[in-house]
Design an enzyme around this catalytic site. Sequence first.
Site, PDB file in Angstrom:
ATOM      1  N   ARG A  57      18.624 -57.256   6.090  1.00 19.24           N
ATOM      2  CA  ARG A  57      18.183 -58.346   5.197  1.00 19.24           C
ATOM      3  C   ARG A  57      18.187 -59.673   5.961  1.00 19.24           C
ATOM      4  NH1 ARG A  57      18.273 -58.101  -0.370  1.00 19.24           N
ATOM      5  NH2 ARG A  57      17.071 -60.019  -0.179  1.00 19.24           N
ATOM      6  N   HIS A  67      10.766 -56.748  -5.525  1.00 20.88           N
ATOM      7  CA  HIS A  67      11.803 -57.254  -4.612  1.00 20.88           C
ATOM      8  C   HIS A  67      11.280 -57.105  -3.177  1.00 20.88           C
ATOM      9  CE1 HIS A  67      15.520 -58.640  -3.215  1.00 20.88           C
ATOM     10  NE2 HIS A  67      16.347 -57.694  -3.594  1.00 20.88           N
ATOM     11  N   GLN A 108      13.614 -57.190   0.074  1.00 22.12           N
ATOM     12  CA  GLN A 108      14.393 -55.969   0.246  1.00 22.12           C
ATOM     13  C   GLN A 108      13.524 -54.855   0.830  1.00 22.12           C
ATOM     14  OE1 GLN A 108      17.842 -55.359  -0.486  1.00 22.12           O
ATOM     15  NE2 GLN A 108      17.367 -53.521   0.684  1.00 22.12           N
ATOM     16  N   ASP A 122      19.023 -46.800  -6.646  1.00 22.09           N
ATOM     17  CA  ASP A 122      19.333 -48.177  -7.059  1.00 22.09           C
ATOM     18  C   ASP A 122      20.161 -48.043  -8.341  1.00 22.09           C
ATOM     19  OD1 ASP A 122      19.274 -50.945  -7.551  1.00 22.09           O
ATOM     20  OD2 ASP A 122      17.230 -50.933  -8.353  1.00 22.09           O
ATOM     21  N   ARG A 136      15.160 -66.259  -7.251  1.00 22.95           N
ATOM     22  CA  ARG A 136      15.461 -64.993  -7.928  1.00 22.95           C
ATOM     23  C   ARG A 136      15.412 -65.264  -9.430  1.00 22.95           C
ATOM     24  NH1 ARG A 136      20.091 -60.614  -6.620  1.00 22.95           N
ATOM     25  NH2 ARG A 136      18.454 -60.155  -5.117  1.00 22.95           N
ATOM     26  N   CYS A 192      19.518 -50.285  -1.875  1.00 20.22           N
ATOM     27  CA  CYS A 192      19.396 -51.735  -1.688  1.00 20.22           C
ATOM     28  C   CYS A 192      20.742 -52.428  -1.847  1.00 20.22           C
ATOM     29  CB  CYS A 192      18.374 -52.306  -2.661  1.00 20.22           C
ATOM     30  SG  CYS A 192      18.730 -51.932  -4.391  1.00 20.22           S
TER      31      CYS A 192
HETATM   32  N1  NVA Z   1      17.244 -53.189  -9.680  1.00 16.95           N
HETATM   33  C1  NVA Z   1      18.360 -54.037  -9.329  1.00 16.95           C
HETATM   34  C2  NVA Z   1      18.230 -54.499  -7.919  1.00 16.95           C
HETATM   35  C3  NVA Z   1      19.383 -55.306  -7.403  1.00 16.95           C
HETATM   36  C4  NVA Z   1      19.206 -55.764  -5.991  1.00 16.95           C
HETATM   37  C5  NVA Z   1      18.402 -55.206 -10.299  1.00 16.95           C
HETATM   38  O1  NVA Z   1      17.354 -55.770 -10.612  1.00 16.95           O
HETATM   39  O2  NVA Z   1      19.504 -55.546 -10.768  1.00 16.95           O
HETATM   40  N1   CP Z   2      19.915 -55.959  -2.544  1.00 19.22           N
HETATM   41  C1   CP Z   2      20.069 -57.205  -3.030  1.00 19.22           C
HETATM   42  O1   CP Z   2      19.120 -57.935  -3.285  1.00 19.22           O
HETATM   43  O2   CP Z   2      21.374 -57.573  -3.182  1.00 19.22           O
HETATM   44  P1   CP Z   2      21.902 -58.841  -3.967  1.00 19.22           P
HETATM   45  O3   CP Z   2      21.611 -58.618  -5.433  1.00 19.22           O
HETATM   46  O4   CP Z   2      23.377 -58.858  -3.686  1.00 19.22           O
HETATM   47  O5   CP Z   2      21.216 -60.064  -3.454  1.00 19.22           O
END
Ligand code: NVA
Ligand code: CP
Length: 301
Positions: free
Chosen positions: A286, A127, A130, A218, A100, A258
């Site tokens: 997930r 992502h 997801q 989101d 990530r 998500c």
């Molecule tokens: N758009 C959000 C998704 C989190 C799973 C982020 O990047 O923080």
């Molecule tokens: N939806 C998702 O990726 O959650 P986290 O940021 O908790 O991993």
Amino acid sequence: MNNLLSIWELSKAQIEDYLALGAEVKKNRTKYLHVLEGKTLAMVFEKASTRTRVSFEAGMTQLGGHGIYFDFTTSQLSRGETIADTSKVLGRYVDVIMARLYKHTDLVEMAKHAGVPVINGLTDEEHPCQVLCDLLTMREKGKLKAGAKFAFVGDCAFNMANSLMLGCTKMGMEVALVYPKGYPPNIKYVKEARKYGKVEIYNDPVQGVKDADVVYTDVWISMGMEDEKAERMKAFGPFQVNDELMKHAKKDAIFMDCLPAHRGVEVTGDVMDGKQSVVWDEAENRLHIQKAIMLKLLGKA
Ligand code: NVA
Ligand code: CP
């Protein structure tokens, strides 16, 4: 090398394969115990996570392997070792890497040097894990149908909207992107998604969700955007998903997210906990989809 870096790179057939295996793994949990015995997953995190971290680690345990949490801030990456050098080393120790990261180009760099499969656990661009999970959830709920309307309400310019517009159009759905003026979607993704299906844009939330089969939102302030909080809260305010807005979708529409969600901000607690919400089933999926991804990339299914 077999990687999962983006929905962009996946064909409909490849998405179908992941969904079929995800459903199979969910149904026959015992069949896959021990399949990845002796295998190790490195989970590289430059940003926070709850679901991605825990579902990958638990998933690897359930398949008989082991997951290592690898935090940027406590690794030599924080002291200047490059992504390329780190990836070369990790690839000598582990069988698969999930990362990530902020920059998608860093993920591509990692995949170039790791010598083992790399999975995108979220970048600023995409992502994919997801979205495979979301497509599986929509299929389970009877919404993954040709011509069904998928409305994404909120920040249409970031990772979730990018991956969702591609995933949904590739699977035959019609997409409505619903966002405030001044925060337009990434045109590169809109153009690509339009090769597969209809993508319409709306600045009016009521028009945008009209007759939708799926309403999705989101966070308004994604990880890395903390400095923009004040202006974003103001701009996105009218785009909250609440009971009033949900009334404009189809009667049997589902609500998806998500997660994490900020109750009372992008979505109300009433919608999150309401009859149309499928967010907990979605979060559970997930786990099943991560297992499918690891099995596929390691050639075990
Ligand atoms: N758009 C959000 C998704 C989190 C799973 C982020 O990047 O923080
Ligand atoms: N939806 C998702 O990726 O959650 P986290 O940021 O908790 O991993």
